[in-house]
Design an enzyme around this catalytic site. Structure first.
Site, mmCIF file in Angstrom:
data_model
loop_
_atom_site.group_PDB
_atom_site.id
_atom_site.type_symbol
_atom_site.label_atom_id
_atom_site.label_comp_id
_atom_site.label_asym_id
_atom_site.label_seq_id
_atom_site.Cartn_x
_atom_site.Cartn_y
_atom_site.Cartn_z
ATOM 1 N N LYS A 1 0.840 -1.202 0.000
ATOM 2 C CA LYS A 1 0.000 0.000 0.000
ATOM 3 C C LYS A 1 0.871 1.248 0.000
ATOM 4 O O LYS A 1 1.897 1.293 0.697
ATOM 5 C CB LYS A 1 -0.909 -0.016 1.231
ATOM 6 C CG LYS A 1 -1.885 1.144 1.326
ATOM 7 C CD LYS A 1 -2.783 0.982 2.544
ATOM 8 C CE LYS A 1 -3.760 2.145 2.660
ATOM 9 N NZ LYS A 1 -4.654 1.981 3.833
ATOM 10 N N SER B 1 -9.061 2.619 2.406
ATOM 11 C CA SER B 1 -7.983 3.214 1.639
ATOM 12 C C SER B 1 -7.009 2.196 1.056
ATOM 13 O O SER B 1 -6.089 2.564 0.319
ATOM 14 C CB SER B 1 -7.221 4.218 2.514
ATOM 15 O OG SER B 1 -6.707 3.582 3.676
ATOM 16 N N SER C 1 -10.454 0.076 6.357
ATOM 17 C CA SER C 1 -9.659 0.300 5.151
ATOM 18 C C SER C 1 -9.055 -0.953 4.527
ATOM 19 O O SER C 1 -8.584 -0.912 3.398
ATOM 20 C CB SER C 1 -8.525 1.293 5.437
ATOM 21 O OG SER C 1 -9.042 2.508 5.886
#
Length: 462
Positions: A17, A92, A116
């Site tokens: 990520k 996210s 997320s």
């Protein structure tokens, strides 16, 4: 063979990520000012995976400054869902879930502070796990502030895995637990990984409560069916399933929002972006955040009068708070944790089965007006329970709608956007989440594995 025993992730390429610090790469968090600032060393959480043989080979897209359930920014553009390119991958950790779903990466490291990891896993039809915050180090997870440390200690972020099966999640989780983690992060409780919990035969059947719906944000027919099918699968495995109502659910959801908005005016977002033009998806949130406190007192009862009851409740809590008020909202968090623990003990639970969100993957741009549909995920960040997302089924014919049977707040702004989100949703993946008490991460993964084994074959996007 000796190397394979030592290096659990030997030779496995992983997605990272774009908020996890990686040697030789920018860590943009979706913000332009972070371009061309490569880091000289891996962050601790990634260093532990690399030590186990993992090969970080791709950075995954995120929302600008990591604030929303959609992965889009001015640097990399928009991440698209491999099930339907007009749908969000979530956020996210959306880029990671999309890469895993599209077979571009077998495994990914993401992070979770409000769903997320679990929401992108739900939207993309893969598996995701949010550990107990404080079980795994979050050192190496970048923070966009002048002092690069997390300021909100009440609801702490945590790193965790996204994969295509529970075994893959377990593999990454085990890889974090190295003496180096506690040596470099001594504030982390030294709770070693307990492989015995995962490997031993189930003696006494697990007692699992299940919640199909909550009035505060009713779930779609497909999401309800996912819970019901999960119940049947676990009962087939010999587990005891108990239908329950979520205690204090609305208060918990609002408590999460009042803590998250305590700075006021979305200060953290504006500090993080430092003058960069905000993406369209922040428009509603920013406008709402700028309403002065005196006007909120006027607008809240007016919203109630015009059938916008949920917006009225959010209006009452999402403002900047002084120190005394911030202490009070934290006391409410502790009270909510106590209420949930008493509920847990009363029903003698091992785990809780719930929807991950109210709808499947939303169309691009709808996340800003459907953030409340994610309340099923973010209440478990408030509680700090380890929680994992499991894909179960897909939206069927006749389920591409959201009706008054699904939600008692017919006609309000959230209801209307949920209706729009369900249109054209046939075929999208739908799943559930499993939660256990704090630091019972191994038990949570064991029950997720049990569900995976008994639910039957699950389709993937590719």
């Amino acid at each position: 063979s000796e190397m394979c025993i030592r290096d659990r992730l030997f030779g496995i390429p992983i997605s990272v990520k774009d908020c996890i610090i990686q040697k030789g790469f920018d860590c943009t968090c979706g913000v332009a000012r972070m371009i061309n600032k490569p880091f000289k060393e891996d962050g601790l959480c990634l260093k532990l995976l690399r030590k186990q043989g993992a090969i970080p080979f791709v950075r995954a897209n995120v929302p600008q400054a990591l604030f929303i359930n959609e992965s889009v920014n001015h640097i990399w553009g928009r991440a698209r869902n491999p099930w339907n390119k007009d749908r969000s991958v979530g956020g996210s950790s959306g880029g990671d879930a999309g890469l895993v779903a599209a077979r571009c990466a077998p495994l990914a490291i993401g992070s979770d502070v409000a769903g997320s990891i679990r929401l992108p896993a739900l939207y993309c039809g893969v598996y995701g796990f949010k550990p107990t915050a404080g079980r795994v180090t979050k050192e190496g997870n970048a923070i966009l502030s002048k002092i690069p440390k997390q300021g909100n200690l009440s609801i702490a972020s945590t790193v965790g895995p996204i994969g295509r099966c529970v075994d893959d999640l377990v593999l990454m989780m085990k890889s974090f637990f190295d003496e180096e983690m506690w040596a470099q992060d001594p504030y982390l409780p030294k709770v070693p990984w307990n492989e015995e919990i995962l490997s031993q035969e189930i003696g006494k059947p697990f007692r699992i409560g299940y919640i199909t719906n909550s009035e505060f944000f009713g779930v779609s027919a497909a999401n309800k069916r996912a819970v019901q099918e999960s119940v049947q699968a676990l009962e087939k495995a010999g587990m005891v399933l108990v239908p329950l109502e979520f205690p204090n659910f609305q208060e918990m959801a609002l408590n999460f929002m009042e803590i998250s908005s305590s700075e006021g005016g979305m200060k953290k977002l504006f500090d993080a972006t430092a003058g960069e033009e905000l993406i369209h998806e922040y428009k509603t949130m920013v406008r709402f955040s700028k309403i002065p406190r005196w006007l909120r007192k006027v607008l809240a009862p007016v919203l109630n009068m015009v059938n916008q009851h949920r917006a009225s409740e959010i209006m009452k809590v999402s403002y900047g708070k002084n120190a005394g008020e911030y202490f009070d909202v934290n006391r409410r968090m502790l009270l909510n944790q106590q209420i949930m623990l008493e509920f847990w003990k009363k029903h003698n639970l091992d785990a809780l089965l719930t929807p991950t969100a109210a709808t499947p993957a939303v169309p691009h741009g709808k996340s800003q007006k459907l953030f409340l549909s994610c309340c099923y995920s973010f209440v478990f960040n408030l509680l700090n329970y380890p929680t994992g997302s499991v894909p179960i089924t897909q939206v069927r014919d006749g389920e591409e709608k959201y009706t008054k049977e699904d939600c008692k707040f017919e006609g309000d702004m959230f209801f209307k956007v949920a209706q729009q989100a369900m249109e054209g949703s046939k075929g999208l993946p739908v799943g559930v989440q499993i939660s256990t008490l704090p630091f019972e991460d191994e038990k949570c993964l064991k029950i997720m594995k049990l569900l995976e084994e008994n639910i039957g074959k699950h389709s993937f996007a590719i």
